[in-house]
Structure formats: structure tokens, C-alpha cells
Enzyme design. Sequence first.
Site, short mmCIF file in Angstrom:
data_model
loop_
_atom_site.label_atom_id
_atom_site.label_comp_id
_atom_site.label_asym_id
_atom_site.label_seq_id
_atom_site.Cartn_x
_atom_site.Cartn_y
_atom_site.Cartn_z
N HIS A 126 -39.68 85.00 40.95
CA HIS A 126 -38.47 85.84 40.99
C HIS A 126 -38.38 86.63 42.28
O HIS A 126 -37.74 87.67 42.33
CB HIS A 126 -38.44 86.82 39.81
CG HIS A 126 -38.32 86.18 38.47
ND1 HIS A 126 -39.35 85.54 37.86
CD2 HIS A 126 -37.26 86.08 37.62
CE1 HIS A 126 -38.97 85.07 36.68
NE2 HIS A 126 -37.70 85.38 36.51
N GLU A 128 -25.48 80.77 34.72
CA GLU A 128 -26.21 81.14 33.51
C GLU A 128 -25.96 82.61 33.19
O GLU A 128 -26.16 83.47 34.04
CB GLU A 128 -27.70 80.87 33.73
CG GLU A 128 -28.01 79.39 33.90
CD GLU A 128 -29.30 79.11 34.67
OE1 GLU A 128 -30.17 79.98 34.71
OE2 GLU A 128 -29.41 78.00 35.24
N TYR A 134 -34.71 79.64 41.65
CA TYR A 134 -34.29 78.56 40.75
C TYR A 134 -33.26 77.63 41.38
O TYR A 134 -32.66 76.80 40.71
CB TYR A 134 -33.71 79.14 39.45
CG TYR A 134 -34.65 80.08 38.75
CD1 TYR A 134 -36.03 79.91 38.89
CD2 TYR A 134 -34.18 81.13 37.98
CE1 TYR A 134 -36.91 80.79 38.26
CE2 TYR A 134 -35.06 82.00 37.35
CZ TYR A 134 -36.42 81.82 37.50
OH TYR A 134 -37.29 82.67 36.89
N ILE A 135 -33.07 77.79 42.68
CA ILE A 135 -32.06 76.96 43.34
C ILE A 135 -32.61 75.56 43.60
O ILE A 135 -31.86 74.61 43.77
CB ILE A 135 -31.59 77.64 44.65
CG1 ILE A 135 -30.13 77.32 44.91
CG2 ILE A 135 -32.47 77.29 45.82
CD1 ILE A 135 -29.47 78.28 45.86
N GLU A 149 -29.43 73.90 37.10
CA GLU A 149 -28.90 74.20 38.43
C GLU A 149 -28.30 72.96 39.10
O GLU A 149 -27.34 73.08 39.86
CB GLU A 149 -30.01 74.79 39.31
CG GLU A 149 -30.40 76.23 38.94
CD GLU A 149 -31.24 76.32 37.67
OE1 GLU A 149 -31.76 75.28 37.20
OE2 GLU A 149 -31.38 77.44 37.14
#
Lengths: 468, 334
Positions: free
Chosen positions: B126, B26, B83-84, B57
Amino acid sequence: MADDTAPIRAMHGAPAASARGNLPPLELHVPEPHSRPGEKPDYSWLEIPEAGSLARPDEACPASETWAGTLGMVRVLDEDNRAVGPWDPALDPETLRRMLRTMALTRAFDDRMYRGQRQGKTSFYMKSTGEEAISVAGAFALAADDMVFPSYRQQGILIARGYPLEEMINQIYSNRGDRLKGRQLPIMYSARDYGFFTISGNLATQFPQAVGWAMASAIKGDTRIATSFVGEGSSAEGDFHAAMTFAAVYNAPVVLNVVNNQWAISSYSGFAGAERTTFAARAAGYGVAGLRVDGNDTLAVYAAMRWAANRARANGGPTLIEYFTYRAEGHSTSDDPSAYRSAQEREEWPLGDPIMRLANHLIALGEWSEEQQSEMDREVAEEVRTATKQAERNGVLGHGFHHPFHTMFEDVFEELPWNLEEQAAQAIREREIKWPERVGQKHSGDKPRTSAQGSTESANEDGRGEGQ
Amino acid sequence: MNMIEAINDALDTMMGHDPDVVVFGEDVGYFGGVFRASANLQKKYGKSRVFDTPINECGIIGAAVGMAAYGLRPVPEIQFADYIYPGLDQLISEAARLRYRSAGEFTAPITVRSPFGGGIFGGQTHSQSPEALFTHVSGLKTVIPATPHDAKGLLIAAIEDNDPVIFLEPKRIYNGPFDGYYDRPSKTWKNHEGGQVPEGYYSIPLGKARTVREGAAMTVLAYGTMVHVAESVLAEKGVDAEILDLRTLWPLDIEAVEKSVEKTGKCLVIHEATRTSGFGAELVSLVQERCFYHLEAPIERVTGFDTPYPHSLEWAYFPGPVRIGEAVDRLLKD
């Protein structure tokens, strides 16, 4: 005793009903198939367009020109077993006979392996009965070196590409000849040299992988395309959405196939969304070309796959194909379909049997006869029997020869790390306690090898019954 | 050179070195990534080797598996390690297991890069440190650099490796080493030894720890940001500790760990990730199993708390000088 917690539960639990009495209560819809065991099958819901009625758009057309047809159906063979309409691929009789034979061989293979499982020679098997046209005609329409990311009911592709039956059986028996070292569930083949990607038990994962392979082929300026298959049930997985998005975004040279055989184990296709629209129609939302095909019509399957493959190879972009078919047998040997669907569903399936329809077409052409059909059935059964006997010399699951168990530690990484070396040593020590009768026998190759060194040689040290 | 520049340099070096290396994720193409790790690469190597992807993802890692099956060496970026998770099935069930389930017919030489860890007010989406997830999976290698010098050499080795590698970048130290005192002025890599990054190709083997400094009082096992925090805390306390930067969590450099603990007799394990079932638990077990008769005190473990990373209370969560200092005191008391 008074329930003191009631007010608290009322606060935190789900409210029983809306306080607004002037509105109708909302209703949840849970899909229900058209018939259940003991009921007469109902196919009145099924609209089958006439053979030859669907227009054949140009292979280079904009995707949107295909969308109307995703609610129709590519059909070539008519009621009288003639090939009609714009999708007739006009194949020569010799090719038709080869497809017929490959489909018959696939069915004979399935029948034999099913019996093998019932005889305890392996743990599990999955037949593709009724769906042979999809894999076999699909394979005939692709180039031999196009890459396939299959699901678990496309054994016909391997057979069509000439992969040795004996290798397939070795895999099913997890014996010492199994090139996958007895690690995979039966039928989860891998055959890189035949353009057949290793099968995963996690469904739909192969869909984005096929798109990635196709993207790589385009990145390298290759001419090979990729294709992948999912069942209609697993088209509900997120991976389907990922694959469609990536395929559309990069105009990947890929053909994505949904085999709609009506049943995902015991869940009928409604649980994947079939009540709302066709699976082919999903193509429209992504801007991808879509086709819906009579999956029991070998000529229609061939024509559709050929159309999509030509389109992909000419940089026309991806296609989503839905094959409308019926899973004539159980999901697997572990499944009992009589517990959830009408026993007559199979016989009354309106699209018939793919092998019989192609045979009748050849007979109508004057290129085949019932005697030839019977003779062919005998020949393919014999071919499978011979291959089975050969494979059984390498052992069957649990009763024969298998790979040395230190191979269990190989191929986790390219090189064996210290923890696996230690654990392999432990496993080899345990063998002397678990199977003392074998102490003193020569154990060749006890030291696990790294993948780089190669280790596909068969075991020569395994005794019967070990591991039981 | 800072760590982002070193990573960019490693990608540039490998893309120039091997035409099969492709970089995507991204925002990584035209813009060069939100942290600019792939800056200028699209311009140099073209859009078919460096490109943006949909926000998906599962698609990014799934496509990488297919590309690897073709013969490429994909280096996908997951924008934040948090975000994995949507890509985990492709990573765990597919990439990590291809070699095994196909007996070597198919392999997945993929390097998944991702910034991870806290210290930049990233909130609970995050800031996570998911490394223990990956070390639990057979077939994945987990690499975490602590300096720009190591980031370049380790990333090159990861891309060259024929197994799938998770390359986690401690984003708190992208711009400079960090001593754990959030209210002190930031440092830069300019005046740090680890910021000296050689030009051109070099690689650092995976599975080899780095001795940050030698010492006799205790062994400190750390990685990423915590290497620098540990170094600062122990120097301030004047403790003669031996600090190992593990660099590769798996395969682990067990020899270096054993050698050091046998020498010092005491062991402190530090990581930022949540405590329970964290990678520290594995390190403590290994040290206990293999070095028990050399130990002079119970092994100490300093970690984040078993909560998500709270945005406004980030510095209460962070395993900084106070928590580490107390553990050091306990170890020295025995």
C-alpha cells in the site's frame, strides 16, 4: 571430490519424493493432442450432435436455460445439405448467395495475400481458411453500426461490411497508402468508420474493451451493441475472466465469441482447458447465456449471432458463443503446421468446409450450380487481383513507397512534446548520412505534425529502398 | 480544503461540465471510495455515471479503453497504485498505444486516478511509487500534484486531455502538508497557501512545473510529498534553494529545469520511489546532458531504498530530513 553442498541443496531444492511410501505419487497431466505428424487423425473423441437436434430457447430466456445446450451444438445444415430444426434462420436465397460470395471473396483475398507474402511483398500474413463462416455470417447477423472488437482472423467482417480491399492491402503492404502509417503488423487493421476496432497483438485484451464499449453504449442510452472475438487459446488469458465478470455484473449488451479452431499456434485446445469442458460451458459459471455452434455451418453461425445480438439489444444481457471449427491453414505465414499436427487432420475434419457446405445447400435448394460456383470463384479472384494491382501502386513493404519516416513520431500524443521534436530532428539528420543519394531532394513535410493537424496525406518524397 | 476534497471538487466540476465523464472503480460508488474521493457523486450524477466495479484492475482499465473508444471520458480509480499491475497490459499495450497504432482513429482520453506513496504505514502493498513505470511508456502522461489547489486544477486538465493520463495522488499529504518529521504533530491544509482552492472551474496546464520558492544556492527537483519535505528541510538548514515542484513528470517541463539549474549551478533530485532506474535517474541524465557546463558540483539524488516498503521500518526507508540533509551538505561543500 565430495559434494559439500548436497545437504544444502536438499534443504532448499525441491524434494525428490514423498517420504510417505503408502501413498501413490501424485501425477501431473500435460495435455497431448489426438494425433501428431505421421499419425492417422483420430476424431473418435468428437461427438457431433445431429443437425436440428438442439432446442432454441427464447431470446429473452434466463441464461440458465441455455446452459444445457452449451454441451450440445447449434447445427442447421444436415447431411443432405438441407436446413433443419429450430435454429434455421430461414434466410432468402439472395442473402445466402451474398454470404457465399463474401466468404469466397475472403478466401480469395487470403490466398492472394499469402502468395504476396511468399513473394516478399510483405512480412507476414494470417489466413482465415476454414473459418470464413464465423466472421462473414456473424457480420451479416449484426447491424452495420454494431461495434466489433476483433482478433486477428476476422478479416471476413471487414469484407462483409464493404471495407475496400485496396485499403486492406495498403495496410498489409505498409505502403504510403496505409492509413495506419505503416506502424502495425500486416492484418492488424483499424477502421473506425466501419465499426472495426484497431487490432492488438496482445491477445484477449479486446474482450474487456468490448464490454466497456457496450457499457458506454448503455450509459448513453444508445441502441448499438458490441461484439468481440478471441481464439480458444487466448481464452486462458486473465482478460477473458475480466470481460466475462464485467459483462455479467453490468448485464452489458455484448456478444463475446470464442473461435475454437483447435490450435493456438502449435498448442492444441487442451492447453486452454478443452479436455475438461466446452468453452461455451464457461458461460454458466458467470451466469451468462452460452451457445456452442458448428462454426463451419454458415446458417448456424448466423442464427446464433442473431439470437445473441437480439438478446443483447433487448437488454437481455451478454452471451458467450463458442464456434467449433478447424484452422485449416497454419497459424500464420511464419508457422509450419506439418511440424506438430497430422497432415490429414484438415481433410478428415468431420464438419467439412463452410464454403462448400453453403454452396451445396444452395444447390440442393435449386438456387445455385457448380457452374455458377466456378464463375463466382473466377470473379472474386479477379476482384482481388484488381485491388492488389491498385494497392501496389502505393508500394510494397521494403521496396516501394511508404510514409515519410518523421510520421514515426506522430500520434504518440495528441501534441508533439519536446523530446519527440528533438528525436524527429535527429532522425531527419540521420537520413542524410544513411541515404546520401537523397540529399538535396525535396523533403516535403519534414516537420512532424501533431495529430490535431492531421497527417494522413501520402508521402511524395520517399525513394525506393530507403530503410533497407 | 484538503486534497481529497479538492479531488472530489474536480470530479464534481468535470461531471457537471461534461456528460461524457464517468467515474468508477472498487468501492467508489455508494460508499464514495475508501479515501472518499468520489463521495456524494453517485447521489448527484446517478449510478450509470458513478459506479462500483468488480475487484479486477484489468477489467477496470480494459473497460475504460472500450468506453473511451465509444467516446466517453472515463476516470477510473485504482484503489492503491500498488494494485495497478494487473491492469498494466491494458494501460501500456492498449490505452497508451491506441492513438499510435490506429494513426489517430481511436484515442484513449482516460484519467486513471490512484493514491500512491508511503508514510501511512501501508506496508509493502500500500506504499509503492510506481511512477517511473509510466514515464517509460510512450503515450502516457504522468501527473502528481503536491497541493489541493494543484490537485483540482491538474485533475481537471487531465480529464480534459485527449491522451491517457496517470494521476498519482500522494496519500501522505491528503490531509495536510508533511515536513518529513513523522513524530511531529500533523499539519492541515487549512493554513497553507496550497489549501486555498478556488470554487468552480479552473485548470492547470500539464507539462508546467511550479516554482515553490526561488533561490540561488541550488535547484531542488521534487514532486508530491517530497516537495514539502524538501521545503521544510532546506528552510531549517537555512539554505537559499530554488525548489521546483515538477507536477507533471511526463511531459516534463524541461525549460523550467534548465533555467533553474543554469541559474543555481547545483541540482538535487528527490523522490520517494526506489533508487535504481527511478525517475530520478532520468532527471539526473537530462540535467547532465543539458546543463553540464553550468554545473558546479555533481548532481545529487535522494531516493527510497531498493527494497519493497517495509511496514515496521517505514521511517527507516523514507527519504526524510537526514538523507536529504546529507545530500544538501555534500552539494554545498563543493
